[in-house]
Design an enzyme around this catalytic site. Structure first.
Site, mmCIF file in Angstrom:
data_model
loop_
_atom_site.group_PDB
_atom_site.id
_atom_site.type_symbol
_atom_site.label_atom_id
_atom_site.label_comp_id
_atom_site.label_asym_id
_atom_site.label_seq_id
_atom_site.Cartn_x
_atom_site.Cartn_y
_atom_site.Cartn_z
ATOM 1 N N THR A 278 1.021 -0.726 -0.240
ATOM 2 C CA THR A 278 0.706 0.356 -0.414
ATOM 3 C C THR A 278 0.778 1.555 -0.027
ATOM 4 O O THR A 278 2.150 1.052 0.209
ATOM 5 C CB THR A 278 -1.011 -0.228 1.448
ATOM 6 O OG1 THR A 278 -1.753 1.007 1.528
ATOM 7 C CG2 THR A 278 -0.565 0.014 2.263
ATOM 8 N N LYS B 14 3.296 1.586 -3.859
ATOM 9 C CA LYS B 14 3.516 0.475 -4.571
ATOM 10 C C LYS B 14 3.740 1.013 -6.168
ATOM 11 O O LYS B 14 4.086 -0.236 -7.022
ATOM 12 C CB LYS B 14 1.494 1.304 -5.125
ATOM 13 C CG LYS B 14 0.643 0.736 -3.870
ATOM 14 C CD LYS B 14 -0.614 1.225 -4.523
ATOM 15 C CE LYS B 14 -1.909 0.217 -3.175
ATOM 16 N NZ LYS B 14 -2.973 0.888 -3.699
ATOM 17 N N ALA C 198 -4.768 5.064 -7.678
ATOM 18 C CA ALA C 198 -6.083 4.069 -7.626
ATOM 19 C C ALA C 198 -6.549 4.453 -9.094
ATOM 20 O O ALA C 198 -7.239 3.894 -9.510
ATOM 21 C CB ALA C 198 -7.157 4.631 -6.630
ATOM 22 N N TYR D 164 -13.695 3.771 0.812
ATOM 23 C CA TYR D 164 -14.877 2.304 1.857
ATOM 24 C C TYR D 164 -15.338 2.529 3.146
ATOM 25 O O TYR D 164 -15.987 2.687 4.186
ATOM 26 C CB TYR D 164 -13.885 0.719 1.906
ATOM 27 C CG TYR D 164 -12.925 0.933 2.116
ATOM 28 C CD1 TYR D 164 -11.983 1.393 1.514
ATOM 29 C CD2 TYR D 164 -12.119 1.084 3.739
ATOM 30 C CE1 TYR D 164 -10.695 0.843 1.540
ATOM 31 C CE2 TYR D 164 -10.655 0.787 3.941
ATOM 32 C CZ TYR D 164 -10.053 0.873 2.549
ATOM 33 O OH TYR D 164 -8.658 1.199 3.556
ATOM 34 N N GLY E 20 -16.117 1.901 -2.101
ATOM 35 C CA GLY E 20 -15.488 1.048 -2.321
ATOM 36 C C GLY E 20 -14.884 -0.256 -1.698
ATOM 37 O O GLY E 20 -14.099 -1.337 -2.212
HETATM 38 P P1 NAP Z 1 -3.359 8.513 -4.275
HETATM 39 O O1 NAP Z 1 -1.812 8.405 -5.146
HETATM 40 O O2 NAP Z 1 -2.366 9.986 -2.849
HETATM 41 O O3 NAP Z 1 -3.994 9.637 -5.036
HETATM 42 C C1 NAP Z 1 -5.326 10.660 -4.268
HETATM 43 C C2 NAP Z 1 -5.487 11.139 -5.386
HETATM 44 O O4 NAP Z 1 -5.945 12.351 -5.061
HETATM 45 C C3 NAP Z 1 -4.381 12.542 -6.372
HETATM 46 O O5 NAP Z 1 -4.482 13.197 -7.936
HETATM 47 C C4 NAP Z 1 -4.539 13.950 -5.271
HETATM 48 O O6 NAP Z 1 -4.538 14.835 -6.279
HETATM 49 C C5 NAP Z 1 -5.912 14.215 -5.138
HETATM 50 N N1 NAP Z 1 -6.667 14.958 -3.795
HETATM 51 C C6 NAP Z 1 -6.056 14.373 -2.330
HETATM 52 N N2 NAP Z 1 -6.714 14.902 -1.629
HETATM 53 C C7 NAP Z 1 -7.997 15.692 -2.223
HETATM 54 C C8 NAP Z 1 -8.690 16.672 -1.842
HETATM 55 N N3 NAP Z 1 -8.634 16.939 -0.827
HETATM 56 N N4 NAP Z 1 -8.920 16.825 -2.741
HETATM 57 C C9 NAP Z 1 -9.256 16.756 -4.199
HETATM 58 N N5 NAP Z 1 -7.765 15.913 -4.893
HETATM 59 C C10 NAP Z 1 -7.515 15.194 -3.804
HETATM 60 O O7 NAP Z 1 -4.359 7.937 -3.305
HETATM 61 P P2 NAP Z 1 -4.783 6.153 -4.160
HETATM 62 O O8 NAP Z 1 -3.986 5.551 -3.803
HETATM 63 O O9 NAP Z 1 -4.706 6.944 -5.551
HETATM 64 O O10 NAP Z 1 -5.841 6.052 -2.983
HETATM 65 C C11 NAP Z 1 -7.275 7.732 -3.345
HETATM 66 C C12 NAP Z 1 -8.331 6.705 -2.130
HETATM 67 O O11 NAP Z 1 -8.915 5.849 -2.993
HETATM 68 C C13 NAP Z 1 -7.653 6.512 -1.731
HETATM 69 O O12 NAP Z 1 -9.133 7.270 -0.171
HETATM 70 C C14 NAP Z 1 -8.028 4.837 -0.884
HETATM 71 O O13 NAP Z 1 -8.531 4.790 0.257
HETATM 72 C C15 NAP Z 1 -8.872 4.400 -2.148
HETATM 73 N N6 NAP Z 1 -9.106 3.123 -2.626
HETATM 74 C C16 NAP Z 1 -9.495 2.117 -2.387
HETATM 75 C C17 NAP Z 1 -9.609 0.962 -2.840
HETATM 76 C C18 NAP Z 1 -10.344 -0.202 -3.088
HETATM 77 O O14 NAP Z 1 -10.263 -1.418 -3.064
HETATM 78 N N7 NAP Z 1 -11.798 0.493 -2.356
HETATM 79 C C19 NAP Z 1 -7.884 1.011 -2.942
HETATM 80 C C20 NAP Z 1 -7.590 2.551 -3.933
HETATM 81 C C21 NAP Z 1 -7.900 3.069 -3.344
HETATM 82 P P3 NAP Z 1 -3.486 15.782 -5.971
HETATM 83 O O15 NAP Z 1 -2.247 15.715 -6.820
HETATM 84 O O16 NAP Z 1 -3.836 17.202 -6.338
HETATM 85 O O17 NAP Z 1 -2.518 16.021 -4.541
#
Ligand code: NAP
Length: 247
Positions: free
Chosen positions: A61, A65, A132, A209, A230
């Site tokens: 995680t 990743k 994600a 989730y 999720g």
């Molecule tokens: P990440 O790589 O850190 O990416 C997050 C993205 O969201 C970036 O594009 C960031 O944009 C944007 N962001 C962050 N805070 C924000 C806010 N307050 N308002 C608007 N945009 C925002 O994270 P990730 O691994 O993709 O995970 C993202 C989410 O998906 C998490 O909540 C995670 O728990 C969930 N997830 C769920 C599953 C599942 O199986 N359900 C699997 C994977 C991930 P900037 O570049 O502008 O900061």
């Protein structure tokens, strides 16, 4: 005994450990355990592999990743194309240790969204463009669904939240939140989209989730949209990891 685990940092609350421990208990799997390995730096990964001799599989995680790639012997095609690994299979033959990386978020997202897709969902908005989102993009491309990426700092073909208007919202009936906006403990946050233009034809999918119903989902529901969280993706990606470790 076979050991499985999760690497990342910090590992404050982990869905995976609870999920696999409950699975082992309910299915009477007595020769397996699951542990969290909070690695302060990815450079500690080789030592973990050498010291944990029973380690058979790992989940990966944030923030490793992408960084994990250079430590693996092989990665499957989906992990290569998304640039993210969330599952590692460890095979030991004598002194040789082979590490193969996979991305099971693709399977989780794909299998969880498919039952809800209608032929009106041929254009999507993807909110956020982090790790994600890469799995979401991979799946939408394979399903032939066009998409626009919405971010706070748009680059290239992306759009900013302030560009979203009635026309764009009404012509994109699938909206997927891949940002952590609204995730516990920030449950009063939500992505800044004009919710008033949503209607009963919209499907809103939040990858978050926890909480079970985010503000994004609540606002969608108030305007008649179908909403998903999720949790199902999370369970499906965990089961896919289990299948890979045991294949
Ligand atoms: P990440 O790589 O850190 O990416 C997050 C993205 O969201 C970036 O594009 C960031 O944009 C944007 N962001 C962050 N805070 C924000 C806010 N307050 N308002 C608007 N945009 C925002 O994270 P990730 O691994 O993709 O995970 C993202 C989410 O998906 C998490 O909540 C995670 O728990 C969930 N997830 C769920 C599953 C599942 O199986 N359900 C699997 C994977 C991930 P900037 O570049 O502008 O900061």
């Amino acid at each position: 005994m076979k050991k499985f685990g999760l690497i990342g940092f910090p590992l404050t609350h982990s869905f995976s450990k609870n999920y696999f421990e409950q699975k082992f208990a309910s299915q009477h799997i007595e020769d397996c355990s699951y542990e969290n390995f909070g690695l302060q730096s990815i450079e500690l990964f080789p030592d973990l592999i050498l010291s944990e001799t029973n380690l058979t599989g790992l989940n990966v995680t944030i923030p490793y990743k992408e960084k994990i790639f250079s430590y693996l012997d092989e990665t499957d095609e989906q992990a290569k194309q998304t640039g993210a690994v969330n599952t590692i299979k460890i095979i030991k033959t004598g002194d040789r240790i082979k590490l193969t990386g996979y991305n099971t978020d693709i399977y989780g997202f794909s299998m969880s969204i498919k039952p809800f897709l209608k032929n009106t969902h041929h254009r999507a908005l993807i909110l956020g463009n982090g790790g994600a989102a890469k799995a979401v993009i991979y799946v939408l491309k394979n399903l032939g669904i066009d998409y626009l990426i919405i971010t706070r700092h748009p680059e290239n073909n992306e759009l900013g939240y302030e560009s979203l208007n009635e026309y764009i919202i009404k012509s994109h009936l699938l909206i997927i939140n891949t940002t952590p906006a609204g995730m516990y403990p920030n449950i009063n946050d939500c992505p800044a989209i004009p919710y008033q233009f949503l209607n009963a034809e919209h499907l809103l999918y939040d990858l978050i989730y926890n909480p079970e119903e985010t503000l994004f989902m609540q606002k969608g529901k108030m305007n008649g949209a179908t909403v998903l969280n999720g949790l199902s993706m999370l369970k499906l990606q965990a089961e896919k990891s289990w299948e890979i470790w045991n294949s």
